[in-house]
Design an enzyme around this catalytic site. Structure first.
Site, PDB file in Angstrom:
ATOM      1  CG  HIS A  86      -1.663  -1.065   1.531  1.00 18.34           C
ATOM      2  ND1 HIS A  86      -3.000  -1.543   0.588  1.00 18.34           N
ATOM      3  CD2 HIS A  86      -1.686  -2.297   2.288  1.00 18.34           C
ATOM      4  CE1 HIS A  86      -3.439  -2.664   0.876  1.00 18.34           C
ATOM      5  NE2 HIS A  86      -2.796  -3.094   1.946  1.00 18.34           N
ATOM      6  CG  HIS A 113      -0.535   8.411   2.394  1.00 15.15           C
ATOM      7  ND1 HIS A 113      -1.393   7.247   2.403  1.00 15.15           N
ATOM      8  CD2 HIS A 113      -0.362   8.333   3.839  1.00 15.15           C
ATOM      9  CE1 HIS A 113      -1.572   6.813   3.527  1.00 15.15           C
ATOM     10  NE2 HIS A 113      -0.746   7.454   4.436  1.00 15.15           N
ATOM     11  CG  HIS A 130       0.672   9.832   7.339  1.00 14.91           C
ATOM     12  ND1 HIS A 130      -0.521   9.334   6.644  1.00 14.91           N
ATOM     13  CD2 HIS A 130       0.399  11.019   7.347  1.00 14.91           C
ATOM     14  CE1 HIS A 130      -1.214  10.145   6.221  1.00 14.91           C
ATOM     15  NE2 HIS A 130      -0.919  11.489   6.841  1.00 14.91           N
ATOM     16  CB  THR A 198      -5.740   7.543   6.299  1.00 15.45           C
ATOM     17  OG1 THR A 198      -4.477   7.041   6.016  1.00 15.45           O
ATOM     18  CG2 THR A 198      -5.746   8.861   6.978  1.00 15.45           C
ATOM     19  CB  THR A 199      -4.920   2.303   5.899  1.00  9.70           C
ATOM     20  OG1 THR A 199      -4.407   2.043   6.981  1.00  9.70           O
ATOM     21  CG2 THR A 199      -4.234   3.142   4.918  1.00  9.70           C
TER      22      THR A 199
HETATM   23 ZN   LIG Z   1      -0.696   7.141   6.382  1.00 10.09          ZN
END
Ligand SMILES: [Zn+2]
Length: 248
Positions: A86, A113, A130, A198-199
């Site tokens: 991811h 991201h 992050h 956020t996932t």
């Molecule tokens: Zn993140």
């Protein structure tokens, strides 16, 4: 909580083999397994739709306040880097932390991201890092460092020079140390709000600190990441009455 943390750490600390046994639902950033459908992929992901404090958000109206400075206590770490399917993630050695209101949160990992998931007045930045921290009680604090296009970023270059060729578990890169402190902007004012991962599973246990001052990375460095992950950002989520505090 255990399940939540396990799911978080799937994307964080556990080797690929460890979460194959867990059989997590496959999720992605587009199509039928994309953000609009995350909650349908697994029962544990229901918060992605049902939650009221979801991240990321578009930061517009803020309440300015005299907030305490973030006290960073970061040390160098041997470089352990992975492509978790991811994002590109770096697992950080124990012993680095931030202190917020007298509470210590240990830095576990950081990841990227593209574009930034956070928006400021409707605008996203080319990328964000992050920095994920956890305290003794299991509460998370994530510091977001925004990137604008500019000069080569030496720390990012060290990471990109060591990019894994395949998805999988973290590899320690022999002889390479990194200092995440070097990623921070000189000015460390921030936006603060309650939010979520956020996932998936989108757990609402995250205290967010988005640094107001972006740092730079070059166009070539942005493109290098885009070569692996062209778009890995969840759309912004409704505020639902939450207040965003802004340090003076
Ligand atoms: Zn993140």
């Amino acid at each position: 909580m255990k399940r939540t943390l396990t799911s978080l750490l799937c994307a964080a600390l556990l080797p690929a083999a460890a979460f194959a046994a867990d059989k997590p639902a496959h999720w992605s950033y587009e199509g039928v397994t994309g953000p609009q459908n995350w909650a349908k992929l697994e029962q544990d992901f229901s918060t992605c739709t049902l939650g009221h404090n979801q991240s990321p958000i578009d930061i517009r109206k803020t309440a300015k306040a005299k907030l305490p400075p973030l006290e960073f206590s970061y040390s160098p770490s041997p470089l352990k880097i992975l492509d978790n399917g991811h994002t590109i993630q770096v697992n950080y050695a124990a012993g680095s932390s931030i202190t917020i209101d007298g509470k210590r949160y240990e830095l576990l990992q950081f990841h990227f991201h593209k574009p930034s998931e956070e928006k400021i007045n409707g605008r996203s930045y080319p990328m964000v890092a992050h920095l994920v921290h956890r305290n003794e009680e299991g509460k998370l604090a994530v510091v977001a460092v925004l990137f604008r296009k500019g000069a080569d970023n030496p720390l990012v270059q060290t990471l990109w020079d060591a990019l894994p060729k395949e998805k999988g578990e973290a590899q320690e890169v022999a002889g390479v140390n990194i200092d995440i402190g070097k990623l921070l902007p000189a000015a460390q004012g921030y936006y603060n709000f309650a939010g979520s991962l956020t996932t998936p599973p989108c757990s609402e246990e995250v205290n967010w600190f988005v640094l107001k001052t972006p740092v730079e990375m070059s166009d070539a460095q942005l493109k290098r990441f885009a070569h692996i992950y062209k778009h890995n950002a969840r759309p912004t989520q409704p505020l639902n009455g939450r207040t965003v505090q802004e340090s003076l």
